[in-house]
Design a protein around this motif. Sequence first.
Motif, PDB file in Angstrom:
ATOM      1  N   VAL A 175      12.968 104.356  83.927  1.00 10.33           N
ATOM      2  CA  VAL A 175      13.436 103.822  85.208  1.00 10.33           C
ATOM      3  C   VAL A 175      12.863 104.719  86.301  1.00 10.33           C
ATOM      4  O   VAL A 175      12.910 105.954  86.182  1.00 10.33           O
ATOM      5  N   THR A 176      12.311 104.093  87.347  1.00  6.23           N
ATOM      6  CA  THR A 176      11.808 104.878  88.480  1.00  6.23           C
ATOM      7  C   THR A 176      12.521 104.431  89.757  1.00  6.23           C
ATOM      8  O   THR A 176      13.275 103.447  89.748  1.00  6.23           O
ATOM      9  N   ALA A 177      12.269 105.134  90.834  1.00 11.56           N
ATOM     10  CA  ALA A 177      13.049 104.920  92.066  1.00 11.56           C
ATOM     11  C   ALA A 177      12.248 104.171  93.127  1.00 11.56           C
ATOM     12  O   ALA A 177      12.607 104.200  94.300  1.00 11.56           O
ATOM     13  N   ASP A 178      11.199 103.455  92.691  1.00  8.83           N
ATOM     14  CA  ASP A 178      10.293 102.855  93.670  1.00  8.83           C
ATOM     15  C   ASP A 178      10.316 101.333  93.626  1.00  8.83           C
ATOM     16  O   ASP A 178       9.314 100.673  93.891  1.00  8.83           O
ATOM     17  N   GLY A 179      11.489 100.748  93.325  1.00 14.94           N
ATOM     18  CA  GLY A 179      11.558  99.309  93.100  1.00 14.94           C
ATOM     19  C   GLY A 179      11.780  98.457  94.336  1.00 14.94           C
ATOM     20  O   GLY A 179      11.765  97.239  94.244  1.00 14.94           O
ATOM     21  N   ASP A 180      12.008  99.063  95.479  1.00 10.51           N
ATOM     22  CA  ASP A 180      12.286  98.276  96.682  1.00 10.51           C
ATOM     23  C   ASP A 180      11.320  98.680  97.796  1.00 10.51           C
ATOM     24  O   ASP A 180      11.456  99.748  98.382  1.00 10.51           O
ATOM     25  N   PRO A 181      10.333  97.810  98.062  1.00 13.30           N
ATOM     26  CA  PRO A 181       9.344  98.163  99.085  1.00 13.30           C
ATOM     27  C   PRO A 181       9.965  98.357 100.470  1.00 13.30           C
ATOM     28  O   PRO A 181       9.365  99.022 101.316  1.00 13.30           O
ATOM     29  N   THR A 182      11.161  97.818 100.678  1.00 14.01           N
ATOM     30  CA  THR A 182      11.790  98.003 102.000  1.00 14.01           C
ATOM     31  C   THR A 182      12.656  99.254 102.054  1.00 14.01           C
ATOM     32  O   THR A 182      13.182  99.612 103.106  1.00 14.01           O
ATOM     33  N   LEU A 183      12.856  99.903 100.903  1.00 15.00           N
ATOM     34  CA  LEU A 183      13.643 101.142 100.887  1.00 15.00           C
ATOM     35  C   LEU A 183      12.970 102.134  99.940  1.00 15.00           C
ATOM     36  O   LEU A 183      13.363 102.300  98.797  1.00 15.00           O
ATOM     37  N   ARG A 184      11.914 102.753 100.440  1.00 15.17           N
ATOM     38  CA  ARG A 184      11.189 103.752  99.657  1.00 15.17           C
ATOM     39  C   ARG A 184      12.095 104.978  99.455  1.00 15.17           C
ATOM     40  O   ARG A 184      13.052 105.190 100.227  1.00 15.17           O
ATOM     41  N   PRO A 185      11.790 105.809  98.446  1.00 16.35           N
ATOM     42  CA  PRO A 185      12.618 107.001  98.211  1.00 16.35           C
ATOM     43  C   PRO A 185      12.758 107.879  99.467  1.00 16.35           C
ATOM     44  O   PRO A 185      13.800 108.502  99.663  1.00 16.35           O
ATOM     45  N   GLN A 186      11.726 107.889 100.293  1.00 10.63           N
ATOM     46  CA  GLN A 186      11.814 108.681 101.523  1.00 10.63           C
ATOM     47  C   GLN A 186      13.041 108.296 102.335  1.00 10.63           C
ATOM     48  O   GLN A 186      13.644 109.144 103.006  1.00 10.63           O
ATOM     49  N   LYS A 187      13.369 107.000 102.295  1.00 16.55           N
ATOM     50  CA  LYS A 187      14.549 106.519 103.044  1.00 16.55           C
ATOM     51  C   LYS A 187      15.789 106.470 102.154  1.00 16.55           C
ATOM     52  O   LYS A 187      16.904 106.753 102.598  1.00 16.55           O
ATOM     53  N   ALA A 188      15.605 106.073 100.898  1.00 14.13           N
ATOM     54  CA  ALA A 188      16.763 105.925 100.009  1.00 14.13           C
ATOM     55  C   ALA A 188      17.449 107.274  99.752  1.00 14.13           C
ATOM     56  O   ALA A 188      18.665 107.351  99.629  1.00 14.13           O
ATOM     57  N   PHE A 189      16.633 108.331  99.685  1.00 14.44           N
ATOM     58  CA  PHE A 189      17.175 109.647  99.324  1.00 14.44           C
ATOM     59  C   PHE A 189      17.168 110.655 100.479  1.00 14.44           C
ATOM     60  O   PHE A 189      18.029 111.519 100.556  1.00 14.44           O
ATOM     61  N   TYR A 190      16.126 110.603 101.302  1.00 16.29           N
ATOM     62  CA  TYR A 190      15.850 111.738 102.208  1.00 16.29           C
ATOM     63  C   TYR A 190      15.747 111.316 103.669  1.00 16.29           C
ATOM     64  O   TYR A 190      14.954 111.858 104.422  1.00 16.29           O
ATOM     65  N   ASN A 191      16.550 110.330 104.090  1.00 13.06           N
ATOM     66  CA  ASN A 191      16.364 109.780 105.436  1.00 13.06           C
ATOM     67  C   ASN A 191      16.673 110.747 106.567  1.00 13.06           C
ATOM     68  O   ASN A 191      16.354 110.459 107.708  1.00 13.06           O
ATOM     69  N   LEU A 192      17.274 111.895 106.270  1.00 12.91           N
ATOM     70  CA  LEU A 192      17.516 112.872 107.336  1.00 12.91           C
ATOM     71  C   LEU A 192      16.481 114.000 107.340  1.00 12.91           C
ATOM     72  O   LEU A 192      16.555 114.892 108.179  1.00 12.91           O
ATOM     73  N   LEU A 193      15.529 113.957 106.420  1.00 14.64           N
ATOM     74  CA  LEU A 193      14.505 115.008 106.389  1.00 14.64           C
ATOM     75  C   LEU A 193      13.326 114.609 107.282  1.00 14.64           C
ATOM     76  O   LEU A 193      13.043 113.414 107.445  1.00 14.64           O
ATOM     77  N   PRO A 194      12.611 115.595 107.818  1.00 14.54           N
ATOM     78  CA  PRO A 194      11.356 115.272 108.507  1.00 14.54           C
ATOM     79  C   PRO A 194      10.417 114.530 107.543  1.00 14.54           C
ATOM     80  O   PRO A 194      10.451 114.781 106.332  1.00 14.54           O
ATOM     81  N   ALA A 195       9.574 113.642 108.086  1.00 10.04           N
ATOM     82  CA  ALA A 195       8.743 112.761 107.257  1.00 10.04           C
ATOM     83  C   ALA A 195       7.940 113.534 106.211  1.00 10.04           C
ATOM     84  O   ALA A 195       7.848 113.133 105.048  1.00 10.04           O
ATOM     85  N   LYS A 196       7.358 114.650 106.617  1.00 10.37           N
ATOM     86  CA  LYS A 196       6.524 115.431 105.692  1.00 10.37           C
ATOM     87  C   LYS A 196       7.338 115.940 104.515  1.00 10.37           C
ATOM     88  O   LYS A 196       6.892 115.925 103.364  1.00 10.37           O
ATOM     89  N   GLU A 197       8.524 116.421 104.826  1.00 16.30           N
ATOM     90  CA  GLU A 197       9.379 116.957 103.764  1.00 16.30           C
ATOM     91  C   GLU A 197       9.873 115.827 102.852  1.00 16.30           C
ATOM     92  O   GLU A 197       9.950 115.993 101.626  1.00 16.30           O
ATOM     93  N   ALA A 198      10.181 114.683 103.442  1.00 20.11           N
ATOM     94  CA  ALA A 198      10.601 113.523 102.638  1.00 20.11           C
ATOM     95  C   ALA A 198       9.471 113.104 101.693  1.00 20.11           C
ATOM     96  O   ALA A 198       9.710 112.765 100.527  1.00 20.11           O
TER      97      ALA A 198
END
Length: 287
Positions: A175-198
């Motif tokens: 199972v991977t965490a990339d199944g929703d093109p509208t909610l990438r892991p950058q947003k699903a997990f790390y939406n408060l981090l700066p983009a680079k860190e996400a």
Amino acid sequence: MQLTFLISCSLCAFLNVGLAADARSNKPAVVMVPGAFHSPQVFGKVTHQLAQADYEFLNAVALPSVGHLVERQADIDAVKSVLYEHLNAGRDVILVGNSYGCTVIGDAVNGAPRYPPSSDAPTATEIGIGGRIISLIYLAGYIPTIQEVEHPESKPDIHSVSPAFFNYHDDTGKVTADGDPTLRPQKAFYNLLPAKEADYWTGKLDFSSFDALNATGTYIPYTGDFKVVYVVGSQDKSVTPKWAQAFIDQPGAKFAVEHLDADHVAMLSKPKEVSDLILKYSKNHNA
Ligand SMILES: *[C@@H]1O[C@H](CO)[C@@H](O)[C@H](O)[C@H]1NC(C)=O
């Protein structure tokens, strides 16, 4: 002379007991368990904060089910092995889980020695030799419900209850965490981090074993046996505040509830706040 000998000897014993109790009233060991797809490195910032606060025994556990096709028992055993090292050495322990990691710590503490979660809890069965568990802290816990543990036949397949971004590779058991093109892991997990860190943390994600994620929990620690703290992230896109509230509102659940202005992986976005909560719940017992 005989009397003096006896007195100094009892004094010795008394001092020894005093020293042992002193060592134990020090900072507890902290056992930290990441969520699905995540490496223990996500606890690096919190570990740093806790070390500054004089915590000495800090373990972030690597889940065997991340990057390996193993069953949930392997995750539980990995946590228990670290947990019992501390308990057997006489050290008290706090367990901190994130997301699926909360499921793992919840099963790992089954039968472990604990402090009573409230002053009216029974104390008769407690033996004061080894260490004890002070509390469990669930950061955005993705956890078994009381209903599904009491009635395993009622537990839905994870396909129907997981967040939409869970990507099931049914042919491989991954199972991977990339199944929703509208909610990438950058947003699903790390939406408060700066983009680079996400991006950086997204690049470190690995697959999780389907069998580990889909297994049924066998024990619920939060109905009175243990002090369990549920930490809701008000900006969490994975276990949303509404979903977290449904866990908290289960009939029979007895959580202490905390709210952080955090995303799903609060250890990265709010490390100071997370370590402050660990400090807070290090003390809150009736020893
Ligand atoms: C997932 O778990 C459910 C029960 O909780 C079970 O019925 C189902 O067969 C499992 N799925 C797979 C593919 O093993």
